[in-house]
Structures are given as structure tokens and as C-alpha cells.
Write a protein that holds these residues in place. Structure first.
Motif, PDB file in Angstrom:
ATOM      1  N   ARG A 100       0.965  -1.244   0.118  1.00 56.15           N
ATOM      2  CA  ARG A 100       0.088   0.076  -0.002  1.00 56.15           C
ATOM      3  C   ARG A 100       0.849   1.174  -0.137  1.00 56.15           C
ATOM      4  NH1 ARG A 100      -5.281  -1.861   2.332  1.00 56.15           N
ATOM      5  NH2 ARG A 100      -5.988   0.238   2.321  1.00 56.15           N
ATOM      6  N   LEU A 101       0.249   2.493  -0.365  1.00 56.88           N
ATOM      7  CA  LEU A 101       0.903   3.750  -0.537  1.00 56.88           C
ATOM      8  C   LEU A 101       0.955   4.338   0.892  1.00 56.88           C
ATOM      9  CD1 LEU A 101      -0.276   3.282  -3.678  1.00 56.88           C
ATOM     10  CD2 LEU A 101       0.660   5.479  -3.937  1.00 56.88           C
ATOM     11  N   ASP A 102       1.368   3.658   1.870  1.00 56.26           N
ATOM     12  CA  ASP A 102       1.270   4.223   3.446  1.00 56.26           C
ATOM     13  C   ASP A 102       2.590   4.607   3.996  1.00 56.26           C
ATOM     14  OD1 ASP A 102       2.328   1.584   3.579  1.00 56.26           O
ATOM     15  OD2 ASP A 102       0.734   0.893   4.840  1.00 56.26           O
ATOM     16  N   ARG A 103       3.630   4.502   3.296  1.00 54.56           N
ATOM     17  CA  ARG A 103       4.948   4.720   3.869  1.00 54.56           C
ATOM     18  C   ARG A 103       5.854   5.093   3.089  1.00 54.56           C
ATOM     19  NH1 ARG A 103       6.875  -1.179   6.000  1.00 54.56           N
ATOM     20  NH2 ARG A 103       5.401  -2.429   4.965  1.00 54.56           N
ATOM     21  N   ASP A 104       7.203   5.227   3.209  1.00 52.32           N
ATOM     22  CA  ASP A 104       8.340   5.719   2.436  1.00 52.32           C
ATOM     23  C   ASP A 104       8.890   4.513   2.049  1.00 52.32           C
ATOM     24  OD1 ASP A 104       7.848   8.381   2.970  1.00 52.32           O
ATOM     25  OD2 ASP A 104       9.605   8.688   4.181  1.00 52.32           O
ATOM     26  N   PHE A 105       9.468   4.341   0.769  1.00 50.16           N
ATOM     27  CA  PHE A 105      10.077   3.128   0.058  1.00 50.16           C
ATOM     28  C   PHE A 105      11.566   3.567   0.115  1.00 50.16           C
ATOM     29  CE2 PHE A 105      12.120   1.280  -3.596  1.00 50.16           C
ATOM     30  CZ  PHE A 105      12.191  -0.159  -2.948  1.00 50.16           C
ATOM     31  N   VAL A 106      12.319   2.667   0.847  1.00 50.23           N
ATOM     32  CA  VAL A 106      13.670   3.062   1.038  1.00 50.23           C
ATOM     33  C   VAL A 106      14.764   1.888   0.536  1.00 50.23           C
ATOM     34  CG1 VAL A 106      15.624   3.739   2.796  1.00 50.23           C
ATOM     35  CG2 VAL A 106      13.297   4.613   2.966  1.00 50.23           C
ATOM     36  N   LEU A 107      15.678   2.217  -0.047  1.00 54.93           N
ATOM     37  CA  LEU A 107      16.760   1.252  -0.497  1.00 54.93           C
ATOM     38  C   LEU A 107      18.104   2.039   0.357  1.00 54.93           C
ATOM     39  CD1 LEU A 107      16.301  -0.031  -4.049  1.00 54.93           C
ATOM     40  CD2 LEU A 107      15.863  -1.234  -1.862  1.00 54.93           C
ATOM     41  N   ARG A 108      18.785   1.236   0.791  1.00 51.74           N
ATOM     42  CA  ARG A 108      20.235   1.523   1.407  1.00 51.74           C
ATOM     43  C   ARG A 108      20.893   0.581   0.536  1.00 51.74           C
ATOM     44  NH1 ARG A 108      17.061   2.751   5.856  1.00 51.74           N
ATOM     45  NH2 ARG A 108      17.328   4.999   6.510  1.00 51.74           N
ATOM     46  N   LEU A 109      21.911   1.448   0.001  1.00 54.52           N
ATOM     47  CA  LEU A 109      22.950   0.676  -0.717  1.00 54.52           C
ATOM     48  C   LEU A 109      24.445   0.932   0.105  1.00 54.52           C
ATOM     49  CD1 LEU A 109      20.814   1.764  -2.716  1.00 54.52           C
ATOM     50  CD2 LEU A 109      22.335   0.841  -4.488  1.00 54.52           C
ATOM     51  N   ARG A 110      25.153  -0.094   0.222  1.00 58.41           N
ATOM     52  CA  ARG A 110      26.375   0.118   0.897  1.00 58.41           C
ATOM     53  C   ARG A 110      27.592  -0.430  -0.151  1.00 58.41           C
ATOM     54  NH1 ARG A 110      27.764   0.338   6.101  1.00 58.41           N
ATOM     55  NH2 ARG A 110      25.387  -0.032   6.639  1.00 58.41           N
ATOM     56  N   HIS A 111      28.422   0.655  -0.310  1.00 63.82           N
ATOM     57  CA  HIS A 111      29.517   0.600  -1.197  1.00 63.82           C
ATOM     58  C   HIS A 111      30.771   0.531  -0.472  1.00 63.82           C
ATOM     59  CE1 HIS A 111      26.305   2.786  -3.633  1.00 63.82           C
ATOM     60  NE2 HIS A 111      26.696   2.002  -4.496  1.00 63.82           N
ATOM     61  N   ALA A 112      31.801   0.071  -1.308  1.00 63.12           N
ATOM     62  CA  ALA A 112      33.158   0.362  -0.861  1.00 63.12           C
ATOM     63  C   ALA A 112      33.562   1.487  -0.878  1.00 63.12           C
ATOM     64  CB  ALA A 112      34.193  -0.643  -1.679  1.00 63.12           C
ATOM     65  N   GLU A 113      34.518   2.126   0.024  1.00 58.91           N
ATOM     66  CA  GLU A 113      34.842   3.450  -0.119  1.00 58.91           C
ATOM     67  C   GLU A 113      35.310   3.776  -1.471  1.00 58.91           C
ATOM     68  OE1 GLU A 113      37.940   6.181   2.556  1.00 58.91           O
ATOM     69  OE2 GLU A 113      36.931   4.449   3.477  1.00 58.91           O
ATOM     70  N   ASP A 114      35.186   5.269  -1.958  1.00 51.78           N
ATOM     71  CA  ASP A 114      35.557   5.652  -2.945  1.00 51.78           C
ATOM     72  C   ASP A 114      36.685   6.632  -2.820  1.00 51.78           C
ATOM     73  OD1 ASP A 114      33.828   7.659  -2.047  1.00 51.78           O
ATOM     74  OD2 ASP A 114      32.647   7.878  -3.944  1.00 51.78           O
TER      75      ASP A 114
END
Length: 770
Positions: free
Chosen positions: A246-260
């Protein structure tokens, strides 16, 4: 590409008995039937296509309004309307003109759509003249930067619902600004534009939601992905939402990268001309020697914080208190309709001793949610305590941010928080990220968003880096680039260990390196050098334009006369802002002259949230008497002077064990309660209007009597950097009246009337074209 996907815990299940969901009518269901989000993440930037599908279930032509959120830092660059096999590309125009074009199209029976921005993260879509049984698809194109934290984690956040917001102030008698459920007030004059109706609990899912995200790390090693909603990973690198959400909260993706790399400079030349956009990214390393700090912690304990949000807020605040040292000074303010402080600690800064920290944590542990979100007064209190320039000054606000008077708060706080770092912690599954980001930007601070208790510890570790001593302050750019003046956004703040700094701006001519200069806490110089790399990515210019427009709009909010510059910048770079709108008009006539059936699309109740009351139920809080001098909020906010105190029931008493709950008294203003600059000038116009045919002596007397009032108005407006050129010129002419026996009183009276009447007739941008 194969990465692990972690799903954050589900919110509590809805109570199946909590509502009947009776929002079906004899003419059918609601018009919005689908929302689709397709994002392509490349490195630290996301390109997004948002598709909204509207269907007319009625037997008459339909106009549908949908109030919806977008990422607060995203640049909206295009609108496309498709219906009956026809495609119409939208055009970006000044907001009043776009509305007139839309209204003219609707009146002539043509299909049309208009997209407007009301807050950095709240937008409105109107689509009209949808014939019975027809479906219209509207597509918005966006580009969004991913936020990055000290753990080198990038976050893609896409909000899905506008949560109910607390609306303070007294109702206005003027026409409503929009079709929402809340009344416009003197503190939130566009409240009816940001308050969509809310679906009853238990209503069957009315909208089909799809989200697809393609991830291209762009050379950055991707090690981990976490999501707030149920998703599945496909072999081609796409992440898709499982059906039924449902459209009832934020959709969040967290992507962890190696340090640039620690510093980079990307140059994106324009397709034509000799200008371009630069983006400087710096990831500082090392530690700074701590200086004594003054820290004021402001915690929202209003009714909307009930449940898991209150628990998380208490934990977050206690973690901050635990980081304090003896040489630090601090204060803790909790608020709803009143301000509470820990028992035994006065409303003042106290040393960070074990005893004082224990009292603060004891106070926090006993807080429960209650009352309304009267946020302005505690923030003014906090600013009043942070007055010692010899110490690091830090203000931390813990809240869900669900208020409507963002502009009023920013206008009052901006001149008072210079050299104070403001950090905000937003706790909600549908957080008001736009306001919290704007507030943090006032002091070069950071906005940290927490959508679950499990996320809290990670967020607090990141915030600890930012509250600590900075590596460098007094930042400035030295470049072989010819940087366009006043184009760098966001404004340079401070550098903290491991915390990325990303700034962009416009340049002219030949490319060249950039050096970032700063000052270490011990007074020595700090520098970081970056050599340029050319790119053809058009997104960089759109992202800069969005950040620059937001900075200009915030400066407009505090009184600078920047409207035309904002409009010109928006139109030049094709990025939507609050002063412009995308409008799409079909050339075919689809309506047969029957009256439109108008529907405002209800939205979901936020997951795990508590509905806000539409207006305050107690007297609004006030600030310290020495901080509320005789100052008006700019008239476009519709707010009264600092001394205004609307009548209301008494404040809620403090529970046992708390410090005194105190609405702090205001200094009385010498003007009538609730007046603004425009109100004062309107009264002067009425006095002049009442005597159009009186003799010269009478007009001379009225003009002479006008002078002191006009001098006062101009002086106070100039204190807010308002555009006073026309009023100041009239004031100067009136000053010469007494010393000029042969003055043309008739011409001066006419000029005074026209000048003042022109000022009072200016309409706020959210009502233009109506």
C-alpha cells in the motif's frame, strides 16, 4: 550482479475491525487506480519515472485532484499526459499563467493536467475533462541525488503518502487556497493545499502500486542492499516490489558501497554556450580535537509521536545526552503545547556532569506523547540559549516533522540561528523530510531519517560524527574555474570526519581544478584539491538547479525579493519549483458541456502513525521575551507579529515528576493582534480611499499623518531584507511635503494611494491564476 537484500521489520498489522472502509459511491470507486515508480540508480544519482493512472468511473466528465509526495531533493523535469491514444507533453510556465491555461482548457472542454509544488516534498496533480469510462495516464520525470552517510552508505528514498500535518493558527476568512480538509490559517495560509482526505482504516487497497529499481553501481563496488518494503531481486540487477503493498510509508533502499576516492570534481558543460555545472565531492578523513560545546536538544512529544516513534525519539535523545562531556553545556526541551524541562534543571545551559545527564535521561524516559505540535516557540528558546560564539553551538531536533507552518518557522529562525549547527532527526515511516532538510540547512547541519527502531542505532552512529567537533569550518572555494557568483548550493557549512560533502554550482569558460579551503579548530589551514573530470550527464545540471532553487526559495521565505529570479531560473533549466507549474493541454475537445464532477483523491493513513489534529487545541507557545522583539513575519506567510497570542484553552499541565510546563510569555506588540505589514498598509489605503473629494488641507493632513506609520513599516521591512524600494520612495516624498509649500498634493495623494494599493493587491503564489 548478486547482492543480499535485507527487509526491515514490518509495521504492526492493521486492525481489521478498525473501520468499515465505506468510500464507495453509487457512481463507482476512486479515480486514482495505479501508481508506478521506475528508478534507475547510477552511482549516487537516480533517474525516476513516476506514472499515475486515473480512471473516470462516473457518468459525467471528471476532474481529479491528487496531493502526493515526491523526494524533497528531486528535480521534476517533465510532465507527459496520455489518453485515448494521444500524447501531450507538458510545458513549464510561471504558476499563475499555467493555472490560467489549465482553467481555460477545462472551460473549453479540452482535457488538461497541471502539476504544482506546494512544499519541497508535497505536490498536487489536477487532471480534468476525463470523459466517462476513460483512463488518463500522467508521467512525471525526476532526477534525485542519493543521500550518503559516514558509513559510505547511499540511500534511495521515495515517499508514497503525505501524512496529516498539525496546522497551527487562526482560520482565515479569505477564499480557500485548495481542496484539502484543513482550513487555511494565519500561520499556514495554504493549509488546504497540503491536507488530502484520509482513507478510513480497513479500506481495501484502492491503488495498484508497482516499484522497480535498476541498480548500476557505476564502478562503485556494491556490497549490500536493505529495503523497507517487501522486494525481490532479479538476475539482471532489478529490484521489484512484491504485489499488494500500500501507499502508506516511504520506500527506502540503502546501498552500501566500498569507499571511493576522497575528493572528486565533475564538470558537465552545457550543450550550448560556454557555461556548465560542476559537482565537488569531498570525503574527509581524520579526527578533530573537540572543543567545548553548547548543545540544546529539542524533542517533540506531541500526539503524532505516539507509539514506536515516541520510544525511538526517547532513545535517540538519551543517546545524544550520553555523548556529552563535563566541559560541554546542554539543555533539554520537550514540547507539545507547552515546553517541559527536566526536574531540577532550569531553562538554561547546565554542565554535562553525570548528575545533570542522569536528570535529563530520567526526564526523557518518562515522556509520553500528547497535545499539538507547537514547534516554533521551543526552537526560538533553543536559539536563545545558543548565544556564546566562543563555543561550538549545536541544536538537535527530534521529531516526525508533521507540521504545516514550515515557512513561518524558517522565517523566524533563519536570522537567529547564524553560526549554529542544526541537526534534525526525523522519526516516521512517512516523515516530513522536506521541512527537516530545510531546517538543517539553515546551520549547515544534517537531516537523519529513521523509519524503524532497528534503524535507530545506525542513524545515531552517523549523527554522532556530525555532532562531534568538525575537521574544518569557514569553508570557501578557490578555483581556476570562473564560478558564477551566488550559484554554489548548498551553502558551505562545516566538514566532519567521514561525512561526505557534496556541493555544486555553475561555471563559465575553460575547465580547471578546485581547492576547498577551511580552518581547523586550532586555527591552522585545511585544504583539499580536486582535479576536473568531464561528464555529459545532464542530471548534474538539473540537480544543481533544484538545490539552487530551494536555497533561493528559503531566502525568499525570510524576506529577500527573489521571485523573478526564482521563476527565471526554473524556466531556464526546466526544473519545477513553487513559483512555476507543468501544464499539459490537449487540443481535442472531450467534454460535452456537462458540469465536471470533482474528486479529491483520499490517501492512505501512514503506517504506524497517529493522525494529527487539524489545528492546535491550546495557546501557541512563545519565545523568550528577549528574543521576541517587535518583528513581523513576512506578509506572504500570513503570520502575525511576535506579540500575537490567540485565545485558546489553557495549556496541558505537566505530569508529576517533570519540570514546570511553561508557555513562556511574549512581549506585547504595539500593533493590533494578528496584523501584518499588508494589514497595516491596507488600513492606510482605506483612510486615503475615504476622502477622495476633500480639500487640499485635509489631504495634506492625511498624507502627513501617514508618514510616521510608513516610516515604521519601511524600517521593519528593511530589517527582513524585503523589497521596500517603492514604499521608501513614497516615504521620501512625504518627508518633503512639510517643506514644500507648492507641493502637488493631488498628485502625491494619487501616487500614495496607487503605491499602497498595489502592495496590498499582491496575491501569494499559491493563489495566482485563480
Amino acid at each position: 550482479m548478486t547482492v543480499r537484500i535485507h527487509e526491515l521489520p514490518d509495521p504492526p498489522a492493521r486492525d481489521p475491525e478498525s473501520g468499515l472502509g465505506a468510500l464507495r459511491t453509487g457512481k463507482g470507486n476512486l479515480p486514482l487506480d495505479s501508481v508506478g515508480v521506475h528508478a534507475t540508480i547510477t552511482g549516487h544519482v537516480a533517474g525516476i519515472d513516476l506514472v499515475q493512472g486515473f480512471h473516470n468511473p462516473f457518468d459525467v466528465p471528471l476532474e481529479a485532484t491528487y496531493i502526493f509526495p515526491l523526494p524533497d531533493r528531486a528535480a521534476v523535469t517533465a510532465l507527459r499526459m496520455e489518453a485515448a491514444g494521444r500524447v501531450v507533453e507538458g510545458t513549464l510556465k510561471e504558476r499563475g499563467r499555467a493555472r490560467r491555461d489549465y482553467d481555460a482548457a477545462i472551460a473549453s472542454g479540452r482535457r488538461a493536467a497541471i502539476a504544482e509544488e506546494d512544499r519541497p516534498d508535497v505536490f498536487a496533480m489536477r487532471v480534468g475533462n476525463i470523459p466517462p469510462g476513460e483512463r488518463v495516464t500522467l508521467e512525471l520525470r525526476l532526477v534525485q541525488p542519493l543521500s550518503r552517510d559516514s558509513a559510505n552508505e547511499a540511500t534511495f528514498r521515495f515517499p508514497l503518502v503525505v501524512a496529516p500535518r498539525y496546522i497551527p493558527g487562526a482560520p482565515l476568512d479569505d477564499e480557500r487556497a485548495g481542496p484539502g480538509t484543513a482550513d487555511d490559517t494565519d500561520a499556514v495560509p495554504d493549509a488546504s493545499r497540503i491536507s488530502p482526505p484520509v482513507l478510513l482504516p480497513g479500506f481495501p487497497n484502492p491503488v495498484r502500486l508497482t516499484i522497480d529499481v535498476d541498480i548500476d553501481p557505476a564502478g562503485l563496488p556494491l556490497t549490500d542492499v536493505a529495503s523497507t518494503l517487501h522486494v525481490v531481486a532479479e538476475e539482471n540487477g532489478r529490484i521489484s516490489l512484491r504485489p499488494g503493498e500500500r501507499l502508506d510509508r516511504d520506500f527506502v533502499l540503502r546501498l552500501r558501497h566500498a569507499e571511493d576516492e576522497s575528493a572528486s570534481l565533475a564538470l558537465a558543460p552545457d550543450e550550448a554556450g560556454d557555461e556548465g555545472t560542476f559537482t565537488l565531492t569531498v570525503l574527509p578523513s581524520g579526527e578533530a580535537r573537540p572543543r567545548p560545546r553548547d548543545v540544546v536538544l529539542v524533542l517533540d512529544r506531541s500526539g503524532s509521536m505516539r507509539g514506536w516513534k515516541m520510544v525511538a525519539a526517547r532513545r535517540a535523545a538519551a543517546r545524544i545526552v550520553d555523548t556529552l562531556r563535563t566541559e560541554d553545556r546542554f539543555a533539554v526541551l520537550s514540547f507539545d503545547n507547552v515546553i517541559d524541562t527536566p526536574r531540577g534543571l532550569d531553562l538554561d545551559l547546565v554542565p554535562g556532569t553525570d548528575r545533570n545527564r542522569f536528570r535529563a535521561v530520567e526526564h526523557l524516559a518518562g515522556l509520553e506523547a500528547r497535545g499539538g505540535t507547537e514547534m516554533l516557540a521551543p526552537l526560538l528558546e533553543a536559539g536563545g540559549l545558543l548565544a556564546d560564539p566562543s563555543r561550538d553551538r549545536v541544536l538537535v531536533l527530534v521529531t516526525d516533522g508533521q507540521i504545516g507552518n514550515e515557512d513561518q518557522i524558517l522565517a523566524r529562525l533563519a536570522p537567529r540561528l547564524r553560526d549554529v549547527r542544526v541537526h534534525t532527526i526525523g522519526i516516521d515511516r512517512a516523515v516530513n523530510a522536506g521541512f527537516l532538510g530545510r531546517l538543517a540547512a539553515l546551520g549547515g547541519g544534517h537531516c537523519e531519517l529513521v523509519e524503524s527502531e532497528d534503524r535507530l542505532d545506525e542513524a545515531m552512529r552517523d549523527l554522532h560524527h556530525r555532532i562531534a567537533a568538525p575537521i574544518a569550518t569557514n569553508l570557501s572555494l578557490d578555483s581556476e574555474l570562473d564560478i558564477v557568483p551566488d550559484s554554489v548550493a548548498p551553502r558551505l557549512g562545516a566538514l566532519f570526519p567521514g561525512v561526505p560533502l557534496v556541493v555544486s554550482g555553475r561555471y563559465r569558460g575553460r575547465p580547471g581544478p578546485v581547492t576547498l579551503h577551511g580552518t581547523r579548530p586550532d586555527g591552522t589551514a585545511w585544504t583539499r584539491h580536486a582535479s576536473p573530470v568531464r561528464t555529459t550527464d545532464r542530471a548534474a545540471t538539473h540537480l544543481w538547479a533544484r538545490a539552487h532553487l530551494r536555497d533561493l526559495e528559503d531566502r525568499y521565505t525570510v524576506g529577500e525579493d527573489l521571485e523573478q529570479r526564482i521563476v527565471d531560473t526554473s524556466l531556464r533549466f526546466g526544473v519545477l519549483c513553487r513559483f512555476t507549474a507543468f501544464v499539459a493541454v490537449d487540443s481535442d475537445v472531450t467534454a460535452d458541456g456537462r458540469t465536471l464532477h470533482r474528486v479529491v483523491q483520499p490517501v492512505e493513513a501512514p503506517s504506524g502513525g497517529v493522525a494529527q489534529p487539524p489545528r492546535g487545541a491550546a495557546r501557541p507557545l512563545a519565545a523568550r521575551s528577549d528574543w521576541t522583539d517587535d518583528i513581523d513575519v513576512p506578509d506572504f506567510l500570513g503570520a502575525g507579529p511576535a506579540g500575537a497570542a490567540p485565545l485558546a484553552p489553557a495549556p496541558v499541565p505537566a505530569p508529576p515528576g517533570y519540570g514546570a510546563a511553561r508557555p513562556v510569555s511574549r512581549r506585547a506588540a504595539p500593533r493590533p493582534t494578528g496584523t501584518t505589514f499588508k494589514d497595516e498598509i491596507a488600513r492606510a489605503v482605506e483612510r486615503l480611499r475615504a476622502v477622495p473629494d476633500t480639500p487640499r488641507d485635509r489631504r495634506t493632513h492625511l498624507l502627513t499623518d501617514l508618514l510616521p506609520a510608513l516610516e515604521s513599516i519601511v524600517r521593519r521591512m528593511e530589517a527582513h531584507s524585503r523589497d521596500t524600494a517603492a514604499l521608501a520612495a513614497l516615504r521620501d516624498e512625504l518627508r518633503t511635503l512639510a517643506t514644500t509649500p507648492d507641493a502637488d498634493v493631488e498628485a502625491l495623494w494619487t501616487r500614495a494611494f496607487e503605491t499602497l494599493a498595489d502592495f496590498t493587491s499582491r496575491r501569494p503564489f499559491w493563489k495566482r491564476g485563480t
